[in-house]
Motif scaffolding. Sequence first.
Motif, PDB file in Angstrom:
ATOM      1  N   HIS A  98       0.833  -1.198   0.000  1.00  0.00           N
ATOM      2  CA  HIS A  98       0.000   0.000   0.000  1.00  0.00           C
ATOM      3  C   HIS A  98       0.868   1.249   0.000  1.00  0.00           C
ATOM      4  N   ARG A  99       0.386   2.266  -0.707  1.00  0.00           N
ATOM      5  CA  ARG A  99       1.031   3.570  -0.745  1.00  0.00           C
ATOM      6  C   ARG A  99       0.220   4.498   0.175  1.00  0.00           C
ATOM      7  N   VAL A 100       0.909   5.165   1.074  1.00  0.00           N
ATOM      8  CA  VAL A 100       0.244   5.945   2.114  1.00  0.00           C
ATOM      9  C   VAL A 100       0.628   7.419   2.023  1.00  0.00           C
ATOM     10  N   VAL A 101      -0.372   8.306   2.168  1.00  0.00           N
ATOM     11  CA  VAL A 101      -0.096   9.733   2.318  1.00  0.00           C
ATOM     12  C   VAL A 101      -0.546  10.157   3.705  1.00  0.00           C
ATOM     13  N   LEU A 102       0.131  11.145   4.245  1.00  0.00           N
ATOM     14  CA  LEU A 102      -0.137  11.579   5.612  1.00  0.00           C
ATOM     15  C   LEU A 102      -0.347  13.091   5.627  1.00  0.00           C
ATOM     16  N   VAL A 103      -1.407  13.535   6.300  1.00  0.00           N
ATOM     17  CA  VAL A 103      -1.701  14.965   6.438  1.00  0.00           C
ATOM     18  C   VAL A 103      -1.451  15.364   7.879  1.00  0.00           C
ATOM     19  N   GLY A 104      -0.484  16.257   8.079  1.00  0.00           N
ATOM     20  CA  GLY A 104      -0.108  16.705   9.406  1.00  0.00           C
ATOM     21  C   GLY A 104       1.330  16.364   9.709  1.00  0.00           C
ATOM     22  N   ALA A 105       2.231  17.343   9.556  1.00  0.00           N
ATOM     23  CA  ALA A 105       3.664  17.088   9.737  1.00  0.00           C
ATOM     24  C   ALA A 105       4.143  17.558  11.103  1.00  0.00           C
ATOM     25  N   GLY A 106       3.328  17.374  12.130  1.00  0.00           N
ATOM     26  CA  GLY A 106       3.736  17.711  13.492  1.00  0.00           C
ATOM     27  C   GLY A 106       4.540  16.586  14.109  1.00  0.00           C
ATOM     28  N   ASN A 107       4.627  16.595  15.432  1.00  0.00           N
ATOM     29  CA  ASN A 107       5.437  15.589  16.120  1.00  0.00           C
ATOM     30  C   ASN A 107       4.989  14.170  15.806  1.00  0.00           C
ATOM     31  N   LEU A 108       3.679  13.924  15.912  1.00  0.00           N
ATOM     32  CA  LEU A 108       3.165  12.583  15.658  1.00  0.00           C
ATOM     33  C   LEU A 108       3.334  12.189  14.198  1.00  0.00           C
ATOM     34  N   GLY A 109       3.021  13.096  13.292  1.00  0.00           N
ATOM     35  CA  GLY A 109       3.152  12.804  11.870  1.00  0.00           C
ATOM     36  C   GLY A 109       4.577  12.457  11.488  1.00  0.00           C
ATOM     37  N   ARG A 110       5.524  13.226  11.980  1.00  0.00           N
ATOM     38  CA  ARG A 110       6.930  12.961  11.656  1.00  0.00           C
ATOM     39  C   ARG A 110       7.394  11.640  12.258  1.00  0.00           C
ATOM     40  N   ALA A 111       6.897  11.325  13.453  1.00  0.00           N
ATOM     41  CA  ALA A 111       7.271  10.050  14.075  1.00  0.00           C
ATOM     42  C   ALA A 111       6.748   8.876  13.258  1.00  0.00           C
ATOM     43  N   LEU A 112       5.528   8.984  12.765  1.00  0.00           N
ATOM     44  CA  LEU A 112       4.945   7.895  11.976  1.00  0.00           C
ATOM     45  C   LEU A 112       5.675   7.728  10.645  1.00  0.00           C
ATOM     46  N   VAL A 113       5.994   8.840   9.998  1.00  0.00           N
ATOM     47  CA  VAL A 113       6.697   8.760   8.714  1.00  0.00           C
ATOM     48  C   VAL A 113       8.075   8.124   8.889  1.00  0.00           C
ATOM     49  N   GLU A 153      -3.930  17.262  -6.516  1.00  0.00           N
ATOM     50  CA  GLU A 153      -3.014  17.005  -7.627  1.00  0.00           C
ATOM     51  C   GLU A 153      -1.959  15.972  -7.243  1.00  0.00           C
ATOM     52  N   ALA A 154      -1.471  16.077  -6.002  1.00  0.00           N
ATOM     53  CA  ALA A 154      -0.449  15.137  -5.552  1.00  0.00           C
ATOM     54  C   ALA A 154      -1.006  13.726  -5.457  1.00  0.00           C
ATOM     55  N   VAL A 155      -2.237  13.579  -4.977  1.00  0.00           N
ATOM     56  CA  VAL A 155      -2.853  12.257  -4.863  1.00  0.00           C
ATOM     57  C   VAL A 155      -3.006  11.625  -6.240  1.00  0.00           C
ATOM     58  N   ALA A 156      -3.386  12.421  -7.218  1.00  0.00           N
ATOM     59  CA  ALA A 156      -3.524  11.908  -8.586  1.00  0.00           C
ATOM     60  C   ALA A 156      -2.195  11.377  -9.108  1.00  0.00           C
ATOM     61  N   ALA A 157      -1.093  12.029  -8.710  1.00  0.00           N
ATOM     62  CA  ALA A 157       0.228  11.614  -9.186  1.00  0.00           C
ATOM     63  C   ALA A 157       0.794  10.455  -8.368  1.00  0.00           C
ATOM     64  N   LEU A 158       0.585  10.474  -7.058  1.00  0.00           N
ATOM     65  CA  LEU A 158       1.179   9.470  -6.174  1.00  0.00           C
ATOM     66  C   LEU A 158       0.371   8.174  -6.129  1.00  0.00           C
ATOM     67  N   GLU A 159      -0.916   8.251  -6.412  1.00  0.00           N
ATOM     68  CA  GLU A 159      -1.825   7.104  -6.400  1.00  0.00           C
ATOM     69  C   GLU A 159      -1.771   6.320  -5.088  1.00  0.00           C
TER      70      GLU A 159
END
Length: 285
Positions: A98-113, A153-159
């Motif tokens: 699976h390809r995953v996108v994440l919205v929210g680049a705070g502490n939790l978001g960065r930890a998950l990425v 636009e990014a979702v269309a490209a990243l799928e």
Amino acid sequence: MTEQHEAPGGVSGRALQKDIPQATVARLATYLRVLATLADEGVAIVSSEELAVAAGVNSAKLRKDLSFLGPNGVRGVGYDVARLRTRIEDVLGLSQGHRVVLVGAGNLGRALVGYGGFQRRGFTVVGIFDNHPEVIGLSVAGLVVCDVAGLAEAVAALEPTIAVITVPDDAAQDACDRLVAAGLQSILSFAPCELIAPTTVELRRVDLAVELQMLSFERVRNADNASEPVAKAAPEVARSSRISHRAPTAHTSAVHQALKHSAAAHTASSHTATEPSSKGSVVSP
């Protein structure tokens, strides 16, 4: 090598999915984690008792769960680790990844990425988004944080096939709306608030505060039960302990080492996430 069987009539994992209870699906994910650890340790065969102990269930429940996958293993021999792992991955829809996108680049978001366990389990984070000027453009685990304004636009490209929301309450619904509008139909939210989405969208929520409250409840209950006679648990303990009373062999030693490693990894990983900060427009860095 133990004989393995496919599901009756060559039924695919997707065809079996509709018949599997949600509670069983959750346990299948746990079995998959244990099997991955066993495979990494070079273990080829595992018994139902060993797999059940590592997963924290009794062997009868494990065998019932695995029965939804079709015939597996041989009585008295065990399960082929690699084939059972592949079978569970197929049923859980992980075969293609699976390809995953994440919205929210705070502490939790960065930890998950930055968490490497997702990649090993077939989830690849391909994009991270935010709307805070101080966050946009930063590099997080090799990904550049993009402006959420360009999400469609990014979702269309990243799928991507799955999206994750790690923003505060007041921004969560907007993030959800943007993802739905971009075509995402599988969303995991770490925001504690309820979100509204079309019935065609599978929306799951992880409320860390609720999980902590559940731990608090279990701690109090366990303390209350500590004074009760331990003999009540004897039947299950006796059944599980048969593994440790067998004469050690090279195989069982390797299994025990792998199961110990799996349990330790699970315990460590369960304490890494932190709550997102409520500062900033989407989430603060």
